[in-house]
Design an enzyme around this catalytic site. Structure first.
Site, PDB file in Angstrom:
ATOM      1  N   CYS A 108      -0.467   4.384   0.238  1.00 55.10           N
ATOM      2  CA  CYS A 108      -1.199   5.533   0.764  1.00 55.10           C
ATOM      3  C   CYS A 108      -0.381   6.270   1.813  1.00 55.10           C
ATOM      4  O   CYS A 108       0.545   5.720   2.405  1.00 55.10           O
ATOM      5  CB  CYS A 108      -2.562   5.120   1.314  1.00 55.10           C
ATOM      6  N   CYS A 133      -0.839   4.741   5.827  1.00 56.82           N
ATOM      7  CA  CYS A 133      -0.278   3.482   6.314  1.00 56.82           C
ATOM      8  C   CYS A 133       1.136   3.668   6.851  1.00 56.82           C
ATOM      9  O   CYS A 133       1.933   4.408   6.274  1.00 56.82           O
ATOM     10  CB  CYS A 133      -0.234   2.427   5.203  1.00 56.82           C
ATOM     11  N   CYS A 167       0.841  -1.199   0.000  1.00 51.28           N
ATOM     12  CA  CYS A 167       0.000   0.000   0.000  1.00 51.28           C
ATOM     13  C   CYS A 167       0.875   1.248   0.000  1.00 51.28           C
ATOM     14  O   CYS A 167       1.757   1.385   0.842  1.00 51.28           O
ATOM     15  CB  CYS A 167      -0.922   0.002   1.210  1.00 51.28           C
TER      16      CYS A 167
END
Length: 192
Positions: free
Chosen positions: A52, A55, A50
């Site tokens: 993003c 995170c 991930c």
């Protein structure tokens, strides 16, 4: 073949050897003394890299490794008092160690959310073998927001493809379908 550092478990050839009857393991924060320990009592689903900006990522990593598991399978074993929610206004309530900052799990409290009942877990904080391998990379473009030069994005995507991860700038199609199904059900427009 382009190679850019993504995450230690992806860069260093970490082998995922899924075991058919694997029943989980223990996540530990990065504290050397009195670490937070969280038991995961089931195999994970939708493991992914991930990108993003919310995170937690290990030092030097531009992606996290995160998966989901039913929240009934997540239990804090030790040092629960060291956990804090990183951002109480976020959809995913991410529980991190106050001392080292590592995120151990995230929980969605909104009962109307498609992922309610699932906890997001960082199996990169586990030493057990048997977890499901990462299946895809999500929110790839978001690594620009966390400092990756835009000029490196072709290299990032090529490297993700080299390690066998399809790239998305959202979630995988299956997870996006679950979000859309929940929204349609809430609006009364869902058809099977």
């Amino acid at each position: 073949m382009s190679r850019i550092s993504l995450h230690p478990r992806l860069d260093n050839g970490y082998r995922y050897e899924e075991v058919s009857n694997f029943s989980g393991g223990t996540l530990k924060c990065l504290c050397e003394n009195n670490p937070v320990e969280v038991a995961i009592k089931a195999q994970i689903m939708y493991n992914h890299a991930c990108g993003c900006s919310k995170c937690w990522k290990p030092e030097g990593a531009i992606f996290s490794l995160v998966a989901v598991v039913g929240k009934e399978n997540v239990k804090v074993l030790n040092n629960e008092d060291k956990l804090q929610i990183v951002d109480e206004s976020a959809v995913i309530q991410r529980y991190a160690c106050k001392d080292c900052g590592a995120h151990l799990f995230g929980r969605i409290e909104n009962k109307d959310h498609a992922f309610y009942g699932l906890d997001f877990v960082h199996t990169e904080l586990s030493n057990e073998k048997g977890w499901s391998a990462p299946e895809f990379a999500a929110f790839v473009s978001s690594v620009i927001e966390t400092g990756t030069p835009a000029s490196k994005m072709s290299e990032v995507r090529n490297t993700l493809h080299d390690v066998g991860l399809p790239t998305y700038d959202c979630l995988s199609p299956e997870l996006m379908d679950l979000l859309a199904i929940k929204t349609a059900k809430l609006k009364g427009t869902y058809r099977d």
